[in-house]
Design an enzyme around this catalytic site. Structure first.
Site, PDB file in Angstrom:
ATOM      1  N   ARG A  53       0.850  -1.199   0.000  1.00  0.00           N
ATOM      2  CA  ARG A  53       0.000   0.000   0.000  1.00  0.00           C
ATOM      3  C   ARG A  53       0.885   1.247   0.000  1.00  0.00           C
ATOM      4  O   ARG A  53       0.616   2.220  -0.697  1.00  0.00           O
ATOM      5  CB  ARG A  53      -0.962   0.028   1.200  1.00  0.00           C
ATOM      6  N   TYR A  64     -16.906  18.390 -13.410  1.00  0.00           N
ATOM      7  CA  TYR A  64     -17.258  16.978 -13.577  1.00  0.00           C
ATOM      8  C   TYR A  64     -18.260  16.566 -12.480  1.00  0.00           C
ATOM      9  O   TYR A  64     -18.054  16.869 -11.295  1.00  0.00           O
ATOM     10  CB  TYR A  64     -15.977  16.130 -13.491  1.00  0.00           C
ATOM     11  N   LYS A  76      -9.265   7.683 -18.645  1.00  0.00           N
ATOM     12  CA  LYS A  76      -9.586   8.262 -19.960  1.00  0.00           C
ATOM     13  C   LYS A  76      -8.361   8.216 -20.866  1.00  0.00           C
ATOM     14  O   LYS A  76      -7.918   7.130 -21.208  1.00  0.00           O
ATOM     15  CB  LYS A  76     -10.134   9.684 -19.768  1.00  0.00           C
TER      16      LYS A  76
HETATM   17  C1  LIG Z   1     -14.035  10.622 -15.514  1.00  0.00           C
HETATM   18  C2  LIG Z   1     -13.580  11.895 -14.929  1.00  0.00           C
HETATM   19  C3  LIG Z   1     -13.255  11.988 -13.566  1.00  0.00           C
HETATM   20  C4  LIG Z   1     -13.431  10.825 -12.599  1.00  0.00           C
HETATM   21  O1  LIG Z   1     -12.551   9.789 -12.863  1.00  0.00           O
HETATM   22  P1  LIG Z   1     -12.861   8.248 -12.516  1.00  0.00           P
HETATM   23  O2  LIG Z   1     -11.626   7.577 -13.002  1.00  0.00           O
HETATM   24  O3  LIG Z   1     -14.107   7.881 -13.244  1.00  0.00           O
HETATM   25  O4  LIG Z   1     -13.029   8.165 -11.039  1.00  0.00           O
HETATM   26  C5  LIG Z   1     -12.773  13.192 -13.092  1.00  0.00           C
HETATM   27  N1  LIG Z   1     -12.637  14.263 -13.906  1.00  0.00           N
HETATM   28  C6  LIG Z   1     -12.970  14.217 -15.207  1.00  0.00           C
HETATM   29  C7  LIG Z   1     -12.812  15.447 -16.045  1.00  0.00           C
HETATM   30  C8  LIG Z   1     -13.447  13.037 -15.764  1.00  0.00           C
HETATM   31  O5  LIG Z   1     -13.787  13.009 -17.056  1.00  0.00           O
END
Ligand SMILES: *Cc1c(COP(=O)(O)O)cnc(C)c1O
Length: 390
Positions: free
Chosen positions: A45, A97, A194
């Site tokens: 961790r 977001y 992403k």
């Molecule tokens: C998807 C997203 C998040 C959150 O991320 P996760 O990996 O789904 O927890 C935060 N900020 C933006 C701009 C996003 O598109």
């Protein structure tokens, strides 16, 4: 050395075996020679060699002193908020977001952290919103889904003059296009789910810090709260990042062509894409980033939920799904999906009209994507108003 060469060679060869790919250290603990005498790792961790390499690569990409990888983008955002105390205030971009809004509103509000949502694309508004309690400014640029652009350097200088931390959620741009730390930000977060991961096969988040002190503080919360990225997901993240510059280049090229096509389409009302001269943030985006990204939003002349539903269910290559930044093109209907929990009037006032459709342009050939959109437009039902007039 070019940045691509630099990136590829920031991924180390395993010193023990010569493995050219980063090994997955799937272990929970590390054997010690004597109490406290170890090879730099004691418990996974706190630190894991696979995760550590992912963190170093990303810190390098963003030009930060250090990075911490988390099990999701939201866990990364959560770690940044933990730098604050009860009574502190955050100034946040108004179309933040949705998951960040939920975290601030449903979790941190009850611990006494107040968030003021403002239009950060207007520098005067930022300047006047600062109070003695403001300790953190939270930006996304471009935003989701209307791709509003805020001036990172100008806001960074306001933040600095007032002893306020500036954090930029750089998920939409990626470090290939925009490096907030070079523009004055103290912290950068990513949903690595992403573009960084890029293959729609993991959930991950990262916080990158400008200074070693901030990096250490974030590391403390990463270990103390425990939402760490697993060794296997760290491996997937590294594997995704290897092609990040190439993918971003193609996302940009495809998106620019599609935005131009949409802008002249008779069924389209507005197109939101910072790469178009018609976008209010175009000049600023050109100045502070190296490209305009792969996300486009547009509205239909027939601004009805039914028209948008018909469109998002008619495409073949653009798959209907939440999320973005992967190799396959996706589309979504925010009013019915990501922004459904926002009251209709509030949502419309934020520019997310009933027919707004968001595209995450993937890596397919632009010709195929354009043909897919064209056939979806051809299937559009005749608007109700027009039918009545006939
Ligand atoms: C998807 C997203 C998040 C959150 O991320 P996760 O990996 O789904 O927890 C935060 N900020 C933006 C701009 C996003 O598109």
């Amino acid at each position: 050395m070019s940045t691509i060469t630099q990136l590829i060679h920031s991924i180390p060869v395993d010193p023990q075996t010569g493995a050219i790919a980063v090994p997955i250290y799937q272990t929970s603990t590390f054997v010690q020679e004597a109490p406290g005498v170890n090879k730099g790792y004691d418990y996974a961790r706190s630190n894991n060699p696979t995760r550590e390499i992912a963190e170093k690569i990303i810190a390098g990409l963003e030009g930060g002193a250090g990075a911490s990888a988390f099990s999701s983008g939201l866990a990364a955002i959560d770690a940044v908020v933990k730098l604050l105390q009860s009574g502190d205030e955050i100034l946040a971009v108004d179309d933040i977001y949705g998951g960040a809004f939920r975290l601030f509103d449903k979790v941190y509000k009850k611990f006494g952290i107040h968030v003021n949502y403002i239009d950060t694309s207007d520098i005067e508004t930022v300047f006047h919103a600062i109070t003695p309690a403001t300790k953190l400014i939270w930006l996304e640029t471009p935003t989701n889904p209307t791709l509003k652009i805020s001036d990172i350097a100008a806001i960074a200088s306001i933040a600095k003059a007032n002893n306020i931390l500036l954090c930029v959620d750089n998920t939409f741009a990626s470090p290939v296009l925009q490096q907030p730390i070079a523009l004055g930000a103290d912290l950068v977060v990513h949903s690595a789910t992403k573009y960084l991961g890029g293959h729609s096969d993991l959930i991950a988040g990262v916080v990158i810090s400008k200074t070693p002190e901030l990096a250490q503080e974030i590391k403390f919360y990463q270990n103390a709260c425990g939402a760490v990225l697993s060794p296997f997901d760290s491996f997937l993240l590294i594997r995704g990042i290897e092609t990040l510059p190439l993918r971003i280049r193609q996302h940009n090229q495809n998106a620019q062509q599609i935005a131009a096509y949409l802008e002249q389409h008779p069924a389209v009302d507005k197109v939101y894409y910072p790469g178009l001269a018609s976008h209010p943030g175009h000049e600023l985006a050109k100045r502070q980033s190296k490209g305009f990204g792969g996300i486009i939003s547009f509205t239909l002349k027939d601004d009805a939920t039914a028209a948008a539903t018909a469109f998002v269910t008619a495409t073949k290559y653009f798959k209907l799904a939440e999320s973005l930044g992967g190799i396959k093109s996706l589309l979504c209907h925010p009013a019915a999906m990501t922004h459904k929990s926002i009251p209709d009037e509030k949502r419309r006032a934020a520019g997310v009209s009933d027919s707004l459709i968001r595209l995450s342009v993937g890596l397919e050939d632009a010709e195929d994507l354009l043909a897919d959109l064209e056939q979806a437009f051809a299937q559009q039902p005749v608007p109700a108003k027009v039918t009545a007039a006939v």
